[in-house]
Write a protein that holds these residues in place. Sequence first.
Motif, PDB file in Angstrom:
ATOM      1  N   GLU A  62      95.200  -3.413  23.190  1.00 19.15           N
ATOM      2  CA  GLU A  62      94.441  -2.437  23.973  1.00 19.15           C
ATOM      3  C   GLU A  62      93.045  -2.948  24.303  1.00 19.15           C
ATOM      4  OE1 GLU A  62      95.749   0.091  25.302  1.00 19.15           O
ATOM      5  OE2 GLU A  62      97.572   0.346  24.118  1.00 19.15           O
ATOM      6  N   LYS A  63      92.642  -2.715  25.538  1.00 18.48           N
ATOM      7  CA  LYS A  63      91.296  -3.094  25.960  1.00 18.48           C
ATOM      8  C   LYS A  63      90.277  -2.169  25.295  1.00 18.48           C
ATOM      9  CE  LYS A  63      92.762  -4.779  30.454  1.00 18.48           C
ATOM     10  NZ  LYS A  63      92.665  -4.617  31.893  1.00 18.48           N
ATOM     11  N   PRO A  64      89.062  -2.650  25.070  1.00 20.44           N
ATOM     12  CA  PRO A  64      88.030  -1.803  24.470  1.00 20.44           C
ATOM     13  C   PRO A  64      87.812  -0.492  25.235  1.00 20.44           C
ATOM     14  CG  PRO A  64      87.327  -4.078  24.415  1.00 20.44           C
ATOM     15  CD  PRO A  64      88.598  -4.034  25.235  1.00 20.44           C
ATOM     16  N   GLU A  65      87.942  -0.530  26.562  1.00 19.37           N
ATOM     17  CA  GLU A  65      87.774   0.694  27.362  1.00 19.37           C
ATOM     18  C   GLU A  65      88.844   1.725  27.010  1.00 19.37           C
ATOM     19  OE1 GLU A  65      86.023  -2.790  29.386  1.00 19.37           O
ATOM     20  OE2 GLU A  65      88.032  -2.416  28.626  1.00 19.37           O
ATOM     21  N   THR A  66      90.054   1.265  26.772  1.00 20.42           N
ATOM     22  CA  THR A  66      91.148   2.166  26.420  1.00 20.42           C
ATOM     23  C   THR A  66      90.915   2.776  25.043  1.00 20.42           C
ATOM     24  OG1 THR A  66      92.680   0.870  27.754  1.00 20.42           O
ATOM     25  CG2 THR A  66      93.651   2.318  26.092  1.00 20.42           C
ATOM     26  N   VAL A  67      90.511   1.942  24.093  1.00 20.69           N
ATOM     27  CA  VAL A  67      90.254   2.435  22.739  1.00 20.69           C
ATOM     28  C   VAL A  67      89.097   3.439  22.764  1.00 20.69           C
ATOM     29  CG1 VAL A  67      89.566   1.781  20.390  1.00 20.69           C
ATOM     30  CG2 VAL A  67      91.185   0.361  21.670  1.00 20.69           C
ATOM     31  N   ALA A  68      88.061   3.148  23.533  1.00 12.89           N
ATOM     32  CA  ALA A  68      86.943   4.085  23.653  1.00 12.89           C
ATOM     33  C   ALA A  68      87.432   5.417  24.222  1.00 12.89           C
ATOM     34  CB  ALA A  68      85.843   3.490  24.535  1.00 12.89           C
ATOM     35  N   GLY A  69      88.339   5.356  25.174  1.00 14.23           N
ATOM     36  CA  GLY A  69      88.923   6.580  25.730  1.00 14.23           C
ATOM     37  C   GLY A  69      89.719   7.359  24.699  1.00 14.23           C
ATOM     38  N   HIS A  70      90.447   6.656  23.851  1.00  9.29           N
ATOM     39  CA  HIS A  70      91.225   7.326  22.803  1.00  9.29           C
ATOM     40  C   HIS A  70      90.293   7.998  21.791  1.00  9.29           C
ATOM     41  CE1 HIS A  70      94.877   4.490  23.603  1.00  9.29           C
ATOM     42  NE2 HIS A  70      94.732   5.416  24.532  1.00  9.29           N
ATOM     43  N   ILE A  71      89.234   7.321  21.422  1.00 14.50           N
ATOM     44  CA  ILE A  71      88.267   7.888  20.478  1.00 14.50           C
ATOM     45  C   ILE A  71      87.598   9.110  21.094  1.00 14.50           C
ATOM     46  CG2 ILE A  71      86.067   7.476  19.288  1.00 14.50           C
ATOM     47  CD1 ILE A  71      87.030   4.548  18.887  1.00 14.50           C
ATOM     48  N   ILE A  85      80.534   0.858  24.685  1.00 17.41           N
ATOM     49  CA  ILE A  85      81.098   1.698  25.748  1.00 17.41           C
ATOM     50  C   ILE A  85      80.848   3.165  25.447  1.00 17.41           C
ATOM     51  CG2 ILE A  85      83.277   2.480  26.788  1.00 17.41           C
ATOM     52  CD1 ILE A  85      84.263  -0.488  26.360  1.00 17.41           C
ATOM     53  N   LEU A  86      81.051   3.572  24.192  1.00 18.26           N
ATOM     54  CA  LEU A  86      80.819   4.973  23.814  1.00 18.26           C
ATOM     55  C   LEU A  86      79.350   5.352  23.972  1.00 18.26           C
ATOM     56  CD1 LEU A  86      83.177   5.230  20.708  1.00 18.26           C
ATOM     57  CD2 LEU A  86      83.488   6.320  22.941  1.00 18.26           C
ATOM     58  N   GLU A  87      78.453   4.427  23.662  1.00 16.66           N
ATOM     59  CA  GLU A  87      77.021   4.691  23.849  1.00 16.66           C
ATOM     60  C   GLU A  87      76.699   4.883  25.329  1.00 16.66           C
ATOM     61  OE1 GLU A  87      74.194   2.953  20.412  1.00 16.66           O
ATOM     62  OE2 GLU A  87      74.950   1.463  21.823  1.00 16.66           O
ATOM     63  N   GLN A  88      77.305   4.066  26.182  1.00 20.80           N
ATOM     64  CA  GLN A  88      77.060   4.160  27.627  1.00 20.80           C
ATOM     65  C   GLN A  88      77.653   5.428  28.215  1.00 20.80           C
ATOM     66  OE1 GLN A  88      78.755   0.457  29.003  1.00 20.80           O
ATOM     67  NE2 GLN A  88      76.726  -0.441  29.297  1.00 20.80           N
TER      68      GLN A  88
END
Length: 125
Positions: A66-75, A33-36
Amino acid sequence: MTAVESSAPANHSGYSDNVYSGKQEHRDQVYAILEQNDLVPKHRIESEVGWFYDVLGLDDMYFMLEKPETVAGHITALYGAELSSSNKSNPLNVAFESAYENSAMFIHNSVPGVSKTDGISYEKK
């Protein structure tokens, strides 16, 4: 996601750490997700994700819930705060503290011994 999938032996406070068997897959999804999203430079993604998953000290329950999208948002938010503070004369200082008796973790940006009463008071909301 499932509830606690297994528990490790109790630590010094009697708390049993949660163990999330899907954590690596979750991490891989966050990485993708972060790469995208292209908001964190590609050469920094591995270190930012590694810090978040391995160094920060979050319980596996966080990753289970937490969903991966949420964790990516936190990062992304933490990286953005770090980047923003590096361009200011008064940089953001984030402190991480752990208290044990029954376990706790505190992430804050307050200066020890200094009370600030003006500004936004999120904790009162």
